[in-house]
Design a protein around this motif. Structure first.
Motif, PDB file in Angstrom:
ATOM      1  N   ASP A  31       0.794  -1.345   0.004  1.00 49.23           N
ATOM      2  CA  ASP A  31      -0.035  -0.133  -0.140  1.00 49.23           C
ATOM      3  C   ASP A  31       0.933   1.352  -0.059  1.00 49.23           C
ATOM      4  OD1 ASP A  31       0.131   1.483   2.986  1.00 49.23           O
ATOM      5  OD2 ASP A  31       0.227  -0.672   2.956  1.00 49.23           O
ATOM      6  N   PHE A  32       0.367   2.487  -0.265  1.00 47.37           N
ATOM      7  CA  PHE A  32       1.000   3.691  -0.222  1.00 47.37           C
ATOM      8  C   PHE A  32      -0.024   4.809   0.081  1.00 47.37           C
ATOM      9  CE2 PHE A  32      -0.763   4.047  -4.416  1.00 47.37           C
ATOM     10  CZ  PHE A  32      -1.382   5.357  -4.547  1.00 47.37           C
ATOM     11  N   GLU A  33       0.466   5.696   0.761  1.00 48.26           N
ATOM     12  CA  GLU A  33      -0.201   6.815   1.443  1.00 48.26           C
ATOM     13  C   GLU A  33       0.715   7.965   0.723  1.00 48.26           C
ATOM     14  OE1 GLU A  33      -0.220   6.417   5.517  1.00 48.26           O
ATOM     15  OE2 GLU A  33      -1.843   4.779   5.429  1.00 48.26           O
ATOM     16  N   LEU A  34      -0.155   9.059   0.068  1.00 51.63           N
ATOM     17  CA  LEU A  34       0.704  10.156  -0.342  1.00 51.63           C
ATOM     18  C   LEU A  34      -0.299  11.489  -0.102  1.00 51.63           C
ATOM     19  CD1 LEU A  34       2.590  11.647  -2.476  1.00 51.63           C
ATOM     20  CD2 LEU A  34       0.893  11.311  -4.206  1.00 51.63           C
ATOM     21  N   ASP A  35       0.550  12.516   0.501  1.00 50.06           N
ATOM     22  CA  ASP A  35       0.191  13.600   1.060  1.00 50.06           C
ATOM     23  C   ASP A  35       0.241  14.672  -0.350  1.00 50.06           C
ATOM     24  OD1 ASP A  35      -0.629  16.055   2.146  1.00 50.06           O
ATOM     25  OD2 ASP A  35       1.002  16.093   3.804  1.00 50.06           O
ATOM     26  N   LEU A  36      -0.895  15.035  -0.806  1.00 52.30           N
ATOM     27  CA  LEU A  36      -1.002  15.982  -1.999  1.00 52.30           C
ATOM     28  C   LEU A  36      -0.801  17.372  -1.449  1.00 52.30           C
ATOM     29  CD1 LEU A  36      -3.746  14.515  -4.048  1.00 52.30           C
ATOM     30  CD2 LEU A  36      -1.127  14.076  -4.290  1.00 52.30           C
ATOM     31  N   GLY A  37      -0.892  17.737  -0.166  1.00 54.72           N
ATOM     32  CA  GLY A  37      -0.948  19.159   0.335  1.00 54.72           C
ATOM     33  C   GLY A  37      -2.154  19.584   0.532  1.00 54.72           C
ATOM     34  N   LYS A  38      -2.157  20.440   1.519  1.00 57.01           N
ATOM     35  CA  LYS A  38      -3.536  21.368   1.590  1.00 57.01           C
ATOM     36  C   LYS A  38      -4.599  20.486   1.966  1.00 57.01           C
ATOM     37  CE  LYS A  38      -2.247  25.224  -1.192  1.00 57.01           C
ATOM     38  NZ  LYS A  38      -2.752  26.353  -2.352  1.00 57.01           N
ATOM     39  N   GLY A  39      -4.519  19.423   2.793  1.00 55.32           N
ATOM     40  CA  GLY A  39      -5.357  18.496   3.075  1.00 55.32           C
ATOM     41  C   GLY A  39      -5.742  17.504   2.177  1.00 55.32           C
ATOM     42  N   PHE A  40      -5.303  17.344   0.923  1.00 60.19           N
ATOM     43  CA  PHE A  40      -5.748  16.345  -0.335  1.00 60.19           C
ATOM     44  C   PHE A  40      -4.769  15.213   0.265  1.00 60.19           C
ATOM     45  CE2 PHE A  40      -7.467  20.018  -1.690  1.00 60.19           C
ATOM     46  CZ  PHE A  40      -8.851  19.641  -2.343  1.00 60.19           C
ATOM     47  N   TYR A  41      -5.098  14.044  -0.209  1.00 58.22           N
ATOM     48  CA  TYR A  41      -4.172  12.576  -0.313  1.00 58.22           C
ATOM     49  C   TYR A  41      -4.797  11.740  -1.106  1.00 58.22           C
ATOM     50  CZ  TYR A  41      -7.953  10.910   2.825  1.00 58.22           C
ATOM     51  OH  TYR A  41      -9.188  10.492   3.351  1.00 58.22           O
ATOM     52  N   VAL A  42      -3.920  10.735  -1.386  1.00 61.15           N
ATOM     53  CA  VAL A  42      -4.402   9.622  -2.020  1.00 61.15           C
ATOM     54  C   VAL A  42      -3.642   8.315  -1.335  1.00 61.15           C
ATOM     55  CG1 VAL A  42      -4.108   8.370  -4.521  1.00 61.15           C
ATOM     56  CG2 VAL A  42      -4.227  10.858  -4.264  1.00 61.15           C
ATOM     57  N   GLU A  43      -4.565   7.429  -1.158  1.00 63.65           N
ATOM     58  CA  GLU A  43      -4.204   5.911  -0.781  1.00 63.65           C
ATOM     59  C   GLU A  43      -4.461   4.924  -1.868  1.00 63.65           C
ATOM     60  OE1 GLU A  43      -5.190   5.651   3.760  1.00 63.65           O
ATOM     61  OE2 GLU A  43      -6.956   6.394   2.721  1.00 63.65           O
ATOM     62  N   GLY A  44      -3.585   3.969  -1.967  1.00 62.75           N
ATOM     63  CA  GLY A  44      -3.625   2.819  -2.728  1.00 62.75           C
ATOM     64  C   GLY A  44      -3.112   1.594  -2.238  1.00 62.75           C
ATOM     65  N   TYR A  45      -3.785   0.611  -2.640  1.00 59.20           N
ATOM     66  CA  TYR A  45      -3.489  -0.899  -2.142  1.00 59.20           C
ATOM     67  C   TYR A  45      -3.536  -1.933  -3.302  1.00 59.20           C
ATOM     68  CZ  TYR A  45      -8.206  -2.265  -1.666  1.00 59.20           C
ATOM     69  OH  TYR A  45      -9.320  -2.770  -2.105  1.00 59.20           O
ATOM     70  N   ALA A  46      -2.848  -2.815  -3.169  1.00 57.73           N
ATOM     71  CA  ALA A  46      -2.995  -4.137  -3.815  1.00 57.73           C
ATOM     72  C   ALA A  46      -2.739  -5.502  -2.947  1.00 57.73           C
ATOM     73  CB  ALA A  46      -2.131  -4.105  -5.285  1.00 57.73           C
ATOM     74  N   GLY A  47      -3.152  -6.460  -3.328  1.00 52.87           N
ATOM     75  CA  GLY A  47      -3.048  -7.653  -2.451  1.00 52.87           C
ATOM     76  C   GLY A  47      -3.411  -9.055  -3.316  1.00 52.87           C
ATOM     77  N   SER A  48      -2.712  -9.998  -2.913  1.00 55.14           N
ATOM     78  CA  SER A  48      -2.649 -11.131  -3.639  1.00 55.14           C
ATOM     79  C   SER A  48      -2.705 -12.304  -2.603  1.00 55.14           C
ATOM     80  CB  SER A  48      -1.663 -11.478  -4.529  1.00 55.14           C
ATOM     81  OG  SER A  48      -1.708 -12.640  -5.085  1.00 55.14           O
ATOM     82  N   LYS A  49      -3.524 -13.269  -2.816  1.00 56.46           N
ATOM     83  CA  LYS A  49      -3.878 -14.428  -1.929  1.00 56.46           C
ATOM     84  C   LYS A  49      -4.085 -15.748  -2.722  1.00 56.46           C
ATOM     85  CE  LYS A  49      -6.301 -11.890   1.645  1.00 56.46           C
ATOM     86  NZ  LYS A  49      -7.641 -11.751   2.565  1.00 56.46           N
ATOM     87  N   THR A  50      -3.012 -16.607  -2.579  1.00 57.94           N
ATOM     88  CA  THR A  50      -3.216 -17.730  -3.315  1.00 57.94           C
ATOM     89  C   THR A  50      -2.975 -19.066  -2.440  1.00 57.94           C
ATOM     90  OG1 THR A  50      -0.779 -17.890  -4.060  1.00 57.94           O
ATOM     91  CG2 THR A  50      -2.383 -16.950  -5.585  1.00 57.94           C
ATOM     92  N   ALA A  51      -3.669 -19.968  -2.552  1.00 60.82           N
ATOM     93  CA  ALA A  51      -3.481 -21.400  -1.861  1.00 60.82           C
ATOM     94  C   ALA A  51      -3.888 -22.512  -2.624  1.00 60.82           C
ATOM     95  CB  ALA A  51      -4.344 -21.224  -0.589  1.00 60.82           C
ATOM     96  N   ASP A  52      -3.250 -23.674  -2.539  1.00 60.49           N
ATOM     97  CA  ASP A  52      -3.584 -24.919  -3.211  1.00 60.49           C
ATOM     98  C   ASP A  52      -4.402 -25.826  -1.935  1.00 60.49           C
ATOM     99  OD1 ASP A  52      -1.987 -24.469  -5.257  1.00 60.49           O
ATOM    100  OD2 ASP A  52      -0.211 -25.205  -4.310  1.00 60.49           O
ATOM    101  N   ASN A  53      -4.565 -27.091  -2.401  1.00 61.69           N
ATOM    102  CA  ASN A  53      -5.399 -27.603  -1.380  1.00 61.69           C
ATOM    103  C   ASN A  53      -4.670 -28.031  -0.104  1.00 61.69           C
ATOM    104  OD1 ASN A  53      -7.618 -27.981  -3.303  1.00 61.69           O
ATOM    105  ND2 ASN A  53      -6.720 -29.696  -4.119  1.00 61.69           N
TER     106      ASN A  53
END
Length: 687
Positions: free
Chosen positions: A190-212
């Motif tokens: 994930d990331f968090e970005l401060d754009l200034g003056k109260g504005f921001y952007v957050e993002g994430y990505a995830g992966s889960k894999t499993a066999d039997n």
């Protein structure tokens, strides 16, 4: 909070670091005099949680168990929360003997209802557990503000704007975990970005894999899956104003379910959410907040792409789209704080069952092979108006009052449609079983409310008594399922729950203890009935009662810490004089650990007694008791990086939770068994 928090949100680990902060909070309440003041049932510091008698708030600590497959597997670690298993993914949670639409899963204000009539994708499976800053688990009906229904409880995921360090506008988080047995791999960033003056952007990505995975006997259990998720948040927070827009996508592919007659090649969920509020100082009006949301679920299940087909090829594509919103005013006057609001939850579901002797036309969803409209364009809209107040009556006593009204409208737009491969419409089945059709809309006017008194016995203890009425309308399956052997009831009445809660909560200098007992008398309980009509599952109303007790406690001294909890529920169908189905047995856990500075290590015993109070038509059968041992440890490599490792089910016990489905794929296995011995290691860092 960020996407690494799936590893950090653990009810047990949280308790280990929070006991001392509780004592401080309690002592603070007494400063300046000897009078006791009303105590919150929950005490939360910035890093953790204390479990209360009716509510649990999860915070931010390392998770001391195998990285979970989904939110259902994560939440079953919480005292009082059980779950049933149909495969490796899509675990169904149960609180106070209630599940499915008897529980509200509220994800930052939004609701998502799964696309599978057989519950392969319950709401907890795709909820944003890892992205929540706080997770509130309410056992029983504790507030009228959490949407319609919720008689068994609510799981509320809350998010806040990120806090940025001075001169650091961008931060990243990464977590990775692997476990043996199924070869599960969880990776999140994930990331968090401060754009200034109260504005921001957050993002994430995830992966889960499993066999039997293998159970304790070494028998493979069909449980593999592949889940990918991602999302962005564009937000603003400044000067008492907060606003955020979320876009989220979750896709689960090739999920195997030995507890069902089909597997799921694909389940795809997209959520759009606008949320925010403004703080005010306008007389008694202190804040206005609200949200708008849209969730879209596309789900497919079949019996031939991921398993050998039988004589008949079958496939069911479905959709479940939910939209709604909420606007709520926060008021304060005299000794009273109040919330008044209006909310909407509207869900539309469509499911078509295709079947034939050849795979190609079924896979292509050829209209000539459409046998049933299982969900015939079912729309259930619930519009609610509510108000809730909390009043300080004295130095020791607080009074909570709430009232709620819901207008419900249900339609089935395709009830009269005959699918191309059949001679029967959904109305044909409704008429055969109930003597009615679903051509006309059904409407309900549902009234609920609650009253609760909290009384502080002294600076360390609190007692409470609560009375509530909650009303739950039937879902699309209970009201409109349309198969020859499985038929919903368009005229089913809503459930009316009348619940009494009694509780005691104590938090001393180095210990806590919480106890609650409850009785829930239910009029018009919606019974999934497999007795009345041979060979056909139908729905009817009965009177029922649910009773239970919930206990938990903790103790710490000199680096040693002990935690324990136990939960018991009894469910009875009073109309027919038999037990309710899917009621968990007496169960709980005991955890002991020791730690100093950067490390901690310990063990946990999970246990459940035998359950023979069953509904033979719904439960797989009576189940034996079991106990397992887990070992865990954690080490903070530095201020930003933590390593966690352990072994679950050390003695390789073969067992199944009572709530788990019958293993229909492997007749040698009674139910879908839990994993055998599993080693795991995970690493979390932020920079």
């Amino acid at each position: 909070m960020n996407n690494t928090n799936m590893m950090r949100l653990s009810a047990y680990a949280i308790l280990l670091s929070s006991l001392s902060s509780v004592a401080v909070a309690q002592a603070t309440e007494m400063q300046g005099g000897d009078k006791a003041v009303p105590l919150d049932p929950i005490y939360v510091d910035q890093d953790g949680t204390v479990v209360g008698a009716s509510k649990i708030v999860l915070g931010d600590e390392p998770m001391m168990s195998t990285p979970p497959a989904d939110g259902g597997e994560f939440l079953r670690q919480v005292p009082g929360v059980a779950s049933g298993r149909m495969g490796g993914h899509g675990l169904e949670i149960v609180i106070r003997g209630q599940s499915q639409n008897q529980l509200n899963i509220v994800d930052s204000g939004s609701f998502t209802f799964g696309g599978c009539p057989n519950r392969m994708d319950p709401p907890a499976a795709t909820a944003g557990i890892s992205r929540a800053d706080k997770i509130v688990v309410e056992r029983g009906y504790q507030s009228v503000t959490n949407g319609p229904g919720g008689s068994g409880g609510s799981v509320i995921l809350e998010r806040e704007a990120p806090e940025f360090e001075e001169d650091k506008r961008l931060s990243f988080g990464l977590s990775a975990g692997v476990s043996s047995n199924s070869g599960k791999i969880n990776v999140n960033g994930d990331f968090e970005l401060d754009l200034g003056k109260g504005f921001y952007v957050e993002g994430y990505a995830g992966s889960k894999t499993a066999d039997n995975y293998e159970d304790g006997d070494g028998t493979p259990v069909r449980s593999s899956y592949d889940q990918k998720s991602a999302g962005l948040t564009f937000g603003y927070e400044r000067n008492g104003v907060d606003l955020a827009f979320d876009i989220e996508r979750d896709k689960v592919k090739d999920a195997l379910f030995p507890g069902a007659g089909m597997d799921s090649p694909l389940s795809d969920t997209t959520i759009y959410r606008l949320r925010g509020g403004v703080d005010l100082d306008a007389g008694i009006l202190r804040r206005i907040e609200g949200n708008l949301f849209l969730s879209e679920v596309d789900h497919v299940m079949d019996n031939f792409t991921l398993r050998p087909a039988g004589a008949m090829f079958a496939r069911t594509p479905t959709t479940s789209d939910t939209h709604g919103g909420k606007i709520e005013a926060h008021l304060a006057f005299g000794a009273t704080e109040a919330k008044v609001g209006l909310d909407l939850v509207s869900n539309n579901r469509m499911a078509t069952f295709y079947a034939g002797g050849a795979a190609v036309p079924v896979l292509a969803e050829n209209p000539a092979f459409a046998r049933f409209l299982m969900w015939p364009d079912v729309t259930i809209s619930q519009t609610g108006l509510y108000g809730e107040t909390v009043t300080t009556l004295s130095d020791r006593t607080t009074l909570t009052l709430g009232a709620r009204y819901d207008y419900v409208r249900a339609t089935a737009g395709a009830a009269g449609t005959v699918p191309g491969g059949s001679a029967a419409s959904p109305n044909t089945f409704y008429t055969a079983q109930y003597g009615t059709t679903f051509d006309a809309a059904r409407e309900e006017h549902n009234f609920g409310g609650l009253a609760r008194i909290d009384y502080a016995l002294d600076s360390e203890s609190n007692v409470f008594i609560g009375l509530s009425r909650s009303v739950r309308t039937a879902d699309a399956t209970e009201r409109a399922m349309a198969r020859s052997n499985w038929v919903g009831n368009p005229d089913i009445a809503p459930e009316k729950h009348h619940q009494l809660d009694l509780g005691y909560e104590r938090a001393g200098a180095n210990y806590t203890f919480n106890a609650s007992v409850y009785a829930d008398r239910v009029n018009d309980y919606i019974l999934r009935d497999q007795f009345t009509v041979p060979g056909v599952t139908t729905y009817r109303n009965v009177d029922a009662v649910l009773t239970g007790i919930e206990l938990n406690g903790s103790w710490q001294r000199g680096g040693f810490e002990l935690l324990a909890d136990a939960t018991y529920t009894r469910g009875k169908n009073r109309t027919d004089g038999r037990d309710l189905a899917q009621i968990p047995p007496l169960s709980g856990s005991i955890t002991a650990s020791y730690g100093q500075d950067a490390w901690r290590a310990g063990g946990r015993v999970n246990w459940a007694t035998a359950q023979d109070k069953i509904d033979p038509a719904r439960d797989p059968g009576a189940t034996p008791g079991w106990a397992t041992l887990d070992l865990f440890g954690s080490y903070a490599l530095n201020a930003n990086t933590t390593l966690v490792a352990g072994v679950d089910n050390v003695f390789d016990k073969t067992y199944a939770n009572h709530l788990s489905r019958t293993n229909v794929f492997d007749p040698t296995m009674f139910q879908v068994n839990e994993p055998g011995r599993t080693l795991y290691i995970s690493l979390e860092t932020r920079f």
